[in-house]
Design an enzyme around this catalytic site. Structure first.
Site, PDB file in Angstrom:
ATOM      1  CG  HIS A 358      -6.231  -3.656   4.318  1.00 38.59           C
ATOM      2  ND1 HIS A 358      -6.721  -3.117   5.483  1.00 38.59           N
ATOM      3  CD2 HIS A 358      -4.929  -3.337   4.292  1.00 38.59           C
ATOM      4  CE1 HIS A 358      -5.759  -2.485   6.113  1.00 38.59           C
ATOM      5  NE2 HIS A 358      -4.646  -2.612   5.410  1.00 38.59           N
ATOM      6  CE  LYS A 546     -20.955   0.042   7.480  1.00 38.26           C
ATOM      7  NZ  LYS A 546     -19.776  -0.561   8.067  1.00 38.26           N
ATOM      8  NE  ARG A 547     -16.391   5.224  -0.745  1.00 31.75           N
ATOM      9  CZ  ARG A 547     -15.424   5.506  -1.605  1.00 31.75           C
ATOM     10  NH1 ARG A 547     -14.293   6.038  -1.187  1.00 31.75           N
ATOM     11  NH2 ARG A 547     -15.586   5.278  -2.893  1.00 31.75           N
ATOM     12  CE  LYS A 552     -17.522  -0.772   3.182  1.00 31.51           C
ATOM     13  NZ  LYS A 552     -16.997  -0.963   4.544  1.00 31.51           N
ATOM     14  CB  THR A 654     -12.154   0.893  11.717  1.00 31.67           C
ATOM     15  OG1 THR A 654     -12.349   1.584  10.468  1.00 31.67           O
ATOM     16  CG2 THR A 654     -10.932  -0.012  11.619  1.00 31.67           C
ATOM     17  CE  LYS A 658     -13.427   5.051  12.651  1.00 32.54           C
ATOM     18  NZ  LYS A 658     -13.581   5.428  11.221  1.00 32.54           N
TER      19      LYS A 658
END
Ligand SMILES: *Cc1c(COP(=O)(O)O)cnc(C)c1O
Length: 819
Positions: A358, A546-547, A552, A654, A658
């Site tokens: 991952h 998101k986290r 990110k 992911t 969505k």
């Protein structure tokens, strides 16, 4: 069978009876929580019959079963999803309405079982939904954390972590099954014994052990009468501690086992893409893996007498390296309990175990000190040592005299157990989670292993379940889609392609934008209730949820907001369409930079939202406690989806899928699955910016990136960065954001994630968004085309690929006439 039970009259009667038997109340006096529980009991009645019928069919037909081993299952609420998959949602909603109840309010009574951090755990949940829907025998195996992911409160702009006591009122859909418990042993030492035939055996002595007690959760397939199982393991002391033990002389042991059982499953480690390296975490891993494998083997042996046939009936999929101790535990049971020879045990293990990678980020790679491993799992460690010894011989045979290869590839090295290497050596399949990610694994991170085992490597691009993230989360759009292309998309998302015909249709565009607006109104109401902020529902909803992680790049997003604010202040007439920047993110409790970023977002929000001089042109909202239940609502309301990770760092993502499925347009880098979304939707319907993965990797190799250049050469960047330390956003404490400033400019690895390098390109892409939105038809067309091209990103497609290429499961049909 499913039809008549949810006949409105029957259902209402059943709920009323449950209220009476459980609480001695009627509808007028029961609380919403009590009504929720009563509704769940009625639903559970239906589930129990189908669940039993499914298990009987599995026992009869013996289909091959996948055991999906995962430390995390981020399930989200069950009730709405179960009703949807039972095709009873509308009936139940109407029944509740007749009783004067809103189904949404009843659903809101359910706590989110948040037994996961983020994407990895949510993927496991989506996979189970798809496995059941596609008709495969599957068993999710995880841990019943007594406290799941912490609840986030924002107080004075800071994140505060609050324990998530999700079991407080009891969880209606779990089934405790103490009769299927297993013993799991820790510590002690290994003794060699020779039996009467002169055969050596290994026995663990002086260990401490606990019971693993399974709790089953139903995984309801969509309209197919099939119910798979998620097992979450609870830990219990072997005997309830009593003062009696004092006399028996094993007082110390009793106390230790009691303590072990009590602590083992207390909490989920709140790190995403980062290892904590705590001994208790390794205990958790071994605990649930050992119990799950014991269970799988016992089930297998009930119907089979040749263990060599195990690979025909069982596959263990390891979700990241967290369950990799499965390799050695399976070997241990086959060797020590089943008395197989090493080669036989290895033959079985290497055909039953597969591994999903991952991440490639160094801080997320699991390595355990040998000292801890050996002390905690002495026999398991011996086996890993032997696997390593044999593997090193193999490497030496293939690369004679090449010590570098051994240094790079050994499982045991430098006092550590490298879990990824163990997973790769033993696993028969190694997959990445998006095309780009798998290519990077093969060419960079796992290059040596790819060279040695090219056939093991494969890609399985992640996916999401459309049933939850469109069918349940966005009922209005779901209905619109069904009106246009029929309801086949629930089980075949590729039919969304047929929406392409409507993309240019002005009426369809208007309908689509009207639905988006209604969803924005719903989210605005949530924001008002939870944040007390009024947002303009005609503004662009620009969302990053998101986290919180440096890679990110929420920091890039908020720095750009600060830049835009400067632009507006300098030129109040500048053409900027009203925009609401929405953030939602939890930071790991010990991750200081991430927590500072949350504080910065909130402080920027405070300043901008209260500056009347900008006429509400931009607003910033931080939604507290981002989780699956509010996520469903957020995706439905988004216009712009921020997927702005440093290229090469996000394995797949992911959340991006969505948003796409809900008709938001992606603003992103060519990273993870964004690359494939770009391929599907086309360049005109996505906003791409920033460095490529190759460029990032090249800079990292050459160590030639210097963010100071961007600071010195771009006055607007300079201004924004200076505002981090001049009190603009922290009037009372100018030093508050110094760490963020230094991380970007002065620290050892300054701007590790290339924020300043990508800033201009990002700002430009944002400007394009600003212009494009004002062309309502073009925007609506692109948004519809995003929905139309989201078909590939169903987890049904992903799971079918796992089945075809890795698992080779049998399709099962459940006959619903018998039960
Ligand atoms: C989908 C999802 C994630 C993963 O989001 P990414 O943007 O892919 O990191 C995390 N948390 C929740 C609640 C989700 O639903």
């Amino acid at each position: 069978m499913r039809d008549n039970v949810f006949n409105k009259k029957v259902f209402i009667k059943s709920v009323k009876e449950n209220l009476m038997t459980q609480y001695r109340k009627d509808l007028s006096t029961a609380s919403n929580q009590e009504i929720f529980q009563a509704v769940c009991i009625s639903v559970k009645d239906v589930i129990m019959d189908e669940w039993l019928a499914t298990q009987q069919t599995f026992a009869r037909e013996q289909p091959k079963t996948v055991y999906y081993l995962s430390m995390e299952f981020l399930m989200g609420r069950a009730l709405g999803n179960i009703l949807l998959n039972l095709s009873a949602y509308d009936e139940v909603a109407e029944a509740l309405q007749e009783l004067g109840l809103d189904i949404n309010a009843i659903e809101d009574e359910e706590p989110d079982p948040a037994l996961g951090n983020g994407g990895l755990g949510r993927l496991a949940a989506c996979f189970l939904d798809s496995l059941a829907t596609l008709g495969y025998a599957a068993c999710g195996c995880g841990i019943r954390y007594r406290y799941g992911m912490f609840k986030q409160q924002i107080i004075d702009g800071f994140q505060i972590e609050v324990p998530d006591n999700w079991l407080e009122h009891g969880y209606p859909f779990e089934l405790r099954r103490p009769e299927y418990r297993y013993e799991v042993k820790f510590g002690g030492h290994v003794e060699q014994e020779v039996d009467e035939n002169g055969k050596l055996s290994f026995v663990q002595k002086d260990y401490r052990s606990v019971w693993a007690i399974p709790h089953d959760m139903p995984i309801v397939g969509y309209k197919n009468n099939l119910i798979d199982t998620l097992i979450i393991w609870d830990a219990e002391a072997k005997e309830v501690f009593s003062l009696d033990s004092f006399d028996k002389g094993d007082y110390q042991k009793a106390v230790e086992e009691e303590m072990l059982a009590r602590n083992l499953v207390d909490v989920l480690y709140p790190n995403d893409n980062h290892v904590a390296g705590k001994e208790l975490r390794l205990k958790q891993q071994y605990f649930f893996v050992s119990a799950s494998i014991q269970r799988a083997i016992e089930r297998f042996k009930q119907k089979n007498d040749n263990l060599m046939d195990m690979p025909k009936k069982i596959v263990f999929q390891m979700n990241d390296t967290h369950p990799t101790v499965a390799v050695a535990e399976l070997m241990r049971i086959l060797l020590d309990d089943e008395h197989l020879e090493w080669d036989e045990a290895w033959e079985i293990t290497t055909h039953c175990v597969a591994y999903t990678n991952h991440t490639i980020m160094a801080e997320a790679l699991e390595k355990w000190p040998i000292e801890i491993f050996e002390r905690l799992l002495p026999r398991v460690y011996q086996i890993i040592d032997e696997i390593n010894r044999r593997f090193v011989l193999e490497v030496q045979a293939r690369y004679p005299g090449n010590d570098e290869k051994i240094r790079k590839m050994a499982i045991l090295y430098d006092g550590q157990v490298r879990m990824a290497h163990l997973a790769i050596v033993a696993g028969y399949s190694i997959n990445g989670v998006a095309k780009l990610h798998t290519e990077i694994l093969k060419k960079q991170e796992l290059r040596d292993f790819y060279e040695m085992f090219p056939d093991k490597f494969n890609n399985k691009t992640n996916g999401i379940t459309q049933r939850r993230f469109l069918g349940h989360g966005n009922r209005l759009l779901a209905k619109w889609v069904t009106d246009k292309v029929g309801d086949k998309w629930y089980t075949d998302l590729s039919v969304l392609k047929e929406l392409t015909d409507y993309a240019d249709n002005p009426k369809a565009q208007e309908e689509f934008m009207e639905i988006k607006h209604k969803n924005k109104v719903r989210l605005a109401k949530y924001i008002k209730e939870h944040n007390g902020i009024d947002v303009d529902t005609n503004s662009i909803f620009d969302v990053q949820v998101k986290r919180l992680h440096e890679y990110k790049r929420q920091l890039l997003n908020i720095l750009h907001v600060m830049y835009l604010y400067n632009v507006i202040k300098e030129n109040p007439d500048v053409d900027i369409y009203p925009r609401t920047f929405i953030f939602g993110a939890k930071a790991a409790a010990g991750y200081e930079t991430a927590k500072k970023t949350i504080k910065l977002i909130n402080n920027v929000a405070e300043v901008i939202n209260n500056d009347s001089s900008i006429n509400g042109k931009i607003k910033v909202v931080f939604i507290e406690d981002y989780k699956v239940s509010n996520a469903e609502m957020i995706f439905a309301a988004a216009d712009v989806s921020e997927q702005i990770s440093t290229a090469s760092k996000e394995a797949s993502g992911t959340g991006n899928m969505k948003f796409m499925l809900n008709g938001a347009i992606t603003l992103g880098t060519l990273d993870g699955a964004n690359v494939e979304m770009y391929d599907e939707v086309g360049a005109d319907n996505i906003f791409i910016f920033g460095m490529s993965a190759d460029e990032v990797i090249e800079h990292e190799k050459r160590h030639d990136y210097n963010p100071i250049d961007y600071y010195n050469n771009d006055p607007q960047i300079k201004k924004v960065l200076n505002q981090l330390i001049d009190g603009t956003y922290s009037a009372n404490d100018r030093e508050l954001f110094r760490t963020l400033y230094n991380a970007l400019l002065h620290d050892k690895e300054a701007d590790k994630y290339f924020i300043l390098a990508d800033f201009r390109s990002y700002a430009k892409a944002q400007q394009k968004v600003n212009r494009y939105y004002q062309d309502k038809n073009s925007w609506a067309k692109s948004a519809i085309l995003n929905v139309a091209n989201a078909g590939k990103f169903s987890s049904d497609r992903t799971i079918q690929e796992y089945v075809d290429d890795i698992w080779h499961l049998d399709k099962v049909k459940i006959d619903n006439t018998g039960a």
